[in-house]
Design a protein around this motif. Structure first.
Motif, PDB file in Angstrom:
ATOM      1  N   GLY A 289       0.818  -1.212   0.000  1.00 19.86           N
ATOM      2  CA  GLY A 289       0.000   0.000   0.000  1.00 19.86           C
ATOM      3  C   GLY A 289       0.851   1.260   0.000  1.00 19.86           C
ATOM      4  O   GLY A 289       0.592   2.207  -0.751  1.00 19.86           O
ATOM      5  N   MET A 290       1.886   1.281   0.828  1.00 17.33           N
ATOM      6  CA  MET A 290       2.777   2.440   0.857  1.00 17.33           C
ATOM      7  C   MET A 290       3.544   2.571  -0.455  1.00 17.33           C
ATOM      8  O   MET A 290       3.762   3.685  -0.945  1.00 17.33           O
ATOM      9  CB  MET A 290       3.739   2.322   2.038  1.00 17.33           C
ATOM     10  N   PHE A 291       3.941   1.458  -1.030  1.00 15.27           N
ATOM     11  CA  PHE A 291       4.676   1.489  -2.294  1.00 15.27           C
ATOM     12  C   PHE A 291       3.803   2.068  -3.401  1.00 15.27           C
ATOM     13  O   PHE A 291       4.257   2.915  -4.176  1.00 15.27           O
ATOM     14  CB  PHE A 291       5.146   0.076  -2.655  1.00 15.27           C
ATOM     15  N   VAL A 292       2.558   1.632  -3.468  1.00 14.74           N
ATOM     16  CA  VAL A 292       1.642   2.122  -4.503  1.00 14.74           C
ATOM     17  C   VAL A 292       1.393   3.623  -4.333  1.00 14.74           C
ATOM     18  O   VAL A 292       1.319   4.372  -5.306  1.00 14.74           O
ATOM     19  CB  VAL A 292       0.316   1.329  -4.470  1.00 14.74           C
ATOM     20  N   ILE A 293       1.286   4.069  -3.095  1.00 12.94           N
ATOM     21  CA  ILE A 293       1.025   5.493  -2.846  1.00 12.94           C
ATOM     22  C   ILE A 293       2.267   6.347  -3.102  1.00 12.94           C
ATOM     23  O   ILE A 293       2.184   7.425  -3.688  1.00 12.94           O
ATOM     24  CB  ILE A 293       0.511   5.695  -1.409  1.00 12.94           C
TER      25      ILE A 293
ATOM     26  N   LEU B 106       5.559   9.520  -6.458  1.00 10.92           N
ATOM     27  CA  LEU B 106       6.337  10.665  -5.978  1.00 10.92           C
ATOM     28  C   LEU B 106       7.828  10.528  -6.265  1.00 10.92           C
ATOM     29  O   LEU B 106       8.577  11.484  -6.091  1.00 10.92           O
ATOM     30  CB  LEU B 106       6.119  10.855  -4.478  1.00 10.92           C
ATOM     31  N   LEU B 107       8.269   9.357  -6.692  1.00  6.72           N
ATOM     32  CA  LEU B 107       9.696   9.110  -6.915  1.00  6.72           C
ATOM     33  C   LEU B 107      10.325  10.069  -7.921  1.00  6.72           C
ATOM     34  O   LEU B 107      11.426  10.569  -7.668  1.00  6.72           O
ATOM     35  CB  LEU B 107       9.906   7.646  -7.331  1.00  6.72           C
ATOM     36  N   PRO B 108       9.696  10.391  -9.062  1.00 10.10           N
ATOM     37  CA  PRO B 108      10.321  11.357  -9.980  1.00 10.10           C
ATOM     38  C   PRO B 108      10.527  12.736  -9.347  1.00 10.10           C
ATOM     39  O   PRO B 108      11.545  13.388  -9.599  1.00 10.10           O
ATOM     40  CB  PRO B 108       9.338  11.443 -11.146  1.00 10.10           C
ATOM     41  N   PHE B 109       9.595  13.176  -8.518  1.00  8.06           N
ATOM     42  CA  PHE B 109       9.737  14.477  -7.866  1.00  8.06           C
ATOM     43  C   PHE B 109      10.877  14.464  -6.849  1.00  8.06           C
ATOM     44  O   PHE B 109      11.635  15.435  -6.738  1.00  8.06           O
ATOM     45  CB  PHE B 109       8.429  14.886  -7.186  1.00  8.06           C
ATOM     46  N   VAL B 110      11.026  13.370  -6.120  1.00  6.40           N
ATOM     47  CA  VAL B 110      12.125  13.242  -5.162  1.00  6.40           C
ATOM     48  C   VAL B 110      13.451  13.247  -5.909  1.00  6.40           C
ATOM     49  O   VAL B 110      14.410  13.919  -5.493  1.00  6.40           O
ATOM     50  CB  VAL B 110      11.961  11.963  -4.308  1.00  6.40           C
TER      51      VAL B 110
END
Length: 79
Positions: free
Chosen positions: A46-50, A54-58
């Motif tokens: 669940g946390m991975f899907v959410i 956001l990974l590209p922004f980080v």
């Protein structure tokens, strides 16, 4: 002299268990807890899907900070 021998005998017996008691609770045997494993994997997925979107922004913020450090000279000083 006999009191010295009596003291040593008492010290030797101080850590021995005189009587033992049987317990009414069953002994513990280790086992896998499949229910908790399922809950843990569900929380992780669940946390991975959410958080995955956001990974590209980080990565963008990290890259911009590295470029700013390179131009400002902070990366060379090591502080």
């Amino acid at each position: 002299m006999s009191s010295d021998t009596d003291t040593r005998d008492a010290d030797d017996d101080a850590g021995l268990l005189k009587t033992t008691y049987r317990t009414v609770t069953p002994g513990y045997t280790s086992h896998s807890d499949d229910g908790m494993n399922v809950i843990g994997w569900a929380v992780f997925l669940g946390m991975f899907v959410i958080l995955f979107p956001l990974l590209p922004f980080v990565a963008l913020v990290w890259g911009v900070s590295k470029v700013i450090e390179a131009f400002s000279g902070e990366a060379e000083s090591g502080e």
